[in-house]
Design an enzyme around this catalytic site. Structure first.
Site, short mmCIF file in Angstrom:
data_model
loop_
_atom_site.label_atom_id
_atom_site.label_comp_id
_atom_site.label_asym_id
_atom_site.label_seq_id
_atom_site.Cartn_x
_atom_site.Cartn_y
_atom_site.Cartn_z
N SER A 83 0.82 -1.21 0.00
CA SER A 83 0.00 0.00 0.00
C SER A 83 0.85 1.26 0.00
O SER A 83 0.31 2.35 -0.09
CB SER A 83 -0.97 0.01 1.19
OG SER A 83 -0.48 -0.70 2.27
N HIS A 141 -2.90 -3.17 -6.07
CA HIS A 141 -3.28 -2.74 -4.72
C HIS A 141 -4.78 -2.98 -4.50
O HIS A 141 -5.60 -2.17 -4.90
CB HIS A 141 -2.91 -1.26 -4.56
CG HIS A 141 -3.14 -0.73 -3.19
ND1 HIS A 141 -3.36 0.61 -2.93
CD2 HIS A 141 -3.19 -1.34 -1.98
CE1 HIS A 141 -3.53 0.79 -1.63
NE2 HIS A 141 -3.43 -0.37 -1.03
N GLU A 149 -6.17 -0.71 -7.46
CA GLU A 149 -5.30 0.33 -8.00
C GLU A 149 -4.13 -0.41 -8.65
O GLU A 149 -3.44 -1.18 -7.98
CB GLU A 149 -4.83 1.18 -6.82
CG GLU A 149 -4.45 2.58 -7.13
CD GLU A 149 -4.09 3.38 -5.87
OE1 GLU A 149 -4.05 4.60 -5.98
OE2 GLU A 149 -3.83 2.81 -4.79
N ASN A 158 -3.84 6.42 -1.03
CA ASN A 158 -3.34 6.91 0.25
C ASN A 158 -2.84 8.35 0.18
O ASN A 158 -2.82 9.05 1.19
CB ASN A 158 -2.24 5.99 0.78
CG ASN A 158 -2.84 4.73 1.37
OD1 ASN A 158 -3.86 4.78 2.05
ND2 ASN A 158 -2.23 3.59 1.10
N1 LIG Z 1 -4.73 -4.40 5.70
C1 LIG Z 1 -5.09 -3.53 4.79
O1 LIG Z 1 -6.05 -2.78 4.96
C2 LIG Z 1 -4.32 -3.45 3.51
C3 LIG Z 1 -4.93 -2.86 2.38
C4 LIG Z 1 -4.23 -2.83 1.16
C5 LIG Z 1 -2.94 -3.35 1.10
N2 LIG Z 1 -2.36 -3.90 2.22
C6 LIG Z 1 -1.00 -4.45 2.08
O2 LIG Z 1 -1.10 -5.86 2.00
C7 LIG Z 1 0.07 -6.46 2.56
C8 LIG Z 1 -0.33 -7.47 3.61
O3 LIG Z 1 -1.10 -6.85 4.60
P1 LIG Z 1 -2.07 -7.68 5.57
O4 LIG Z 1 -2.96 -6.69 6.21
O5 LIG Z 1 -2.65 -8.84 4.85
O6 LIG Z 1 -1.01 -8.21 6.67
P2 LIG Z 1 -1.11 -9.51 7.60
O7 LIG Z 1 -0.19 -9.25 8.73
O8 LIG Z 1 -2.53 -9.88 7.87
O9 LIG Z 1 -0.49 -10.67 6.69
C9 LIG Z 1 0.85 -10.73 6.29
C10 LIG Z 1 1.24 -12.19 6.12
O10 LIG Z 1 2.54 -12.25 5.50
C11 LIG Z 1 3.20 -13.36 6.04
N3 LIG Z 1 4.64 -13.25 5.80
C12 LIG Z 1 5.55 -12.46 6.43
N4 LIG Z 1 6.79 -12.68 5.94
C13 LIG Z 1 6.65 -13.62 4.97
C14 LIG Z 1 7.56 -14.27 4.09
N5 LIG Z 1 8.85 -13.99 4.10
N6 LIG Z 1 7.07 -15.19 3.22
C15 LIG Z 1 5.74 -15.49 3.18
N7 LIG Z 1 4.84 -14.91 3.99
C16 LIG Z 1 5.28 -13.99 4.87
C17 LIG Z 1 2.82 -13.33 7.51
O11 LIG Z 1 3.06 -14.61 8.12
C18 LIG Z 1 1.33 -12.97 7.43
O12 LIG Z 1 0.51 -14.12 7.38
C19 LIG Z 1 0.93 -5.30 3.05
O13 LIG Z 1 1.87 -4.97 2.06
C20 LIG Z 1 -0.09 -4.19 3.24
O14 LIG Z 1 0.50 -2.92 3.13
C21 LIG Z 1 -3.03 -3.97 3.39
#
Ligand SMILES: NC(=O)c1ccc[n+]([C@@H]2O[C@H](COP(=O)([O-])OP(=O)(O)OC[C@H]3O[C@@H](n4cnc5c(N)ncnc54)[C@H](O)[C@@H]3O)[C@@H](O)[C@H]2O)c1
Length: 285
Positions: free
Chosen positions: A121, A142, A154, A192
């Protein structure tokens, strides 16, 4: 386009990754859902199963379709499973070091035709692409949270992203039932860049005593037709995430108009992170 996508790998089975895997499997693709530990991929699958079961209960999906979607989903704790993927969506923790290492490895593991997309993001797609030998096949995809519900994707072109790769990604988003919007790679993209300064400004209004949080949210809801006030939304997103994104904008542009509000910093330092910690601008039970 130069290829027909059959198998999609989703790296990271958290909140976003499990949602992306779900919409991809529902769109008919074979999906490999990957995380570092078996319990994490199991939890991701459970989330998907629960969501699908709810759709069946509501009569939006048949029980057979649910089983067919789940049958297209395989779980993986070994990144080399990416050798079977035509398209990868990375959705791991928002950390450049972690993402760069995954892209470096995927670049070696995946076939030459495979497109590597990131759901980041806030991190620069161009910088993620630079760790690979295929920057023209790296792109930002995104999704919004919750993925099965929110329509927008996005799509962010890195400096070197090829037009065909953009086209392929746009088509893929449509096949997943989403509405793709094209954006170039600058800090915060569009979502954002526009949203977070508004939230930050709402926090300044609390900080300067312009109004109480409830009043600020009421103004934006009733006056601007926003479905949710900016402070309620900030609590929902997580105040740590809001601060992090403001810092990305502030550093990325070097412009004081993006300075994070001191009150936001103070709340995050106190552990008031919003809904997930039980307290932010509001108190949750
Ligand atoms: N939460 C939101 O609202 C949102 C919205 C849009 C984008 N994002 C983006 O999405 C991405 C994930 O966010 P999320 O909210 O799902 O986080 P989350 O913490 O729920 O999930 C992240 C996952 O990645 C795994 N992980 C970490 N290191 C790893 C590796 N080396 N190999 C494989 N898996 C690994 C973790 O174990 C975890 O299960 C981020 O880049 C975030 O910026 C989040």
């Amino acid at each position: 386009m130069f290829m027909n996508i059959q198998t999609i790998m989703v790296v990271g089975a958290g909140q976003m990754g499990s949602g992306i895997a779900q919409v991809a499997a529902q769109a008919g693709f074979r999906v490999i859902l990957h995380d570092i530990r078996q319990e994490f991929v199991d939890r991701g699958r459970q989330t998907i199963e629960k969501n699908l079961a709810r759709s069946v209960e509501k009569g939006k999906m048949s029980a057979e379709d649910k089983e067919a979607v789940l049958a297209r989903l395989t779980l993986s704790v070994d990144l080399t499973d990416g050798r079977d993927a035509d398209f990868v969506v990375e959705a791991v923790t928002e950390n450049m070091g972690v993402k760069a290492e995954i892209f470096r490895q995927l670049d070696e593991i995946c076939p030459a035709h495979t497109v590597l997309a990131s759901n980041t993001s806030s991190l620069p797609i161009t910088e993620i692409a630079a760790v690979t030998k295929r920057p023209e096949k790296v792109i930002g995809m995104h999704f919004m949270n919750p993925v099965p519900v929110m329509k927008l994707v996005e799509i962010i072109r890195g400096l070197q992203t090829a037009d065909e790769v953009y086209q392929l990604t746009e088509d893929l988003a449509k096949q997943m039932g989403k509405v793709p919007v094209s954006v170039n790679d600058f800090p915060g993209f569009v979502s954002n860049r526009v949203l977070m300064p508004m939230i930050n400004e709402a926090i300044y209004c609390v900080y300067e005593g312009v109004a109480e949080p409830e009043a600020i949210d009421e103004v934006m809801k009733l006056g601007m037709n926003h479905p949710m006030g900016p402070l309620t939304l900030a609590d929902f997103i997580g105040l740590d995430t809001c601060l992090y994104i403001m810092e990305v904008l502030y550093e990325g542009f070097g412009d004081s108009k993006y300075r994070p509000c001191p009150l936001l910093r103070k709340y995050v330092k106190a552990g008031w992170l919003g809904r997930k910690s039980g307290r932010g601008f509001y108190v949750y039970n």
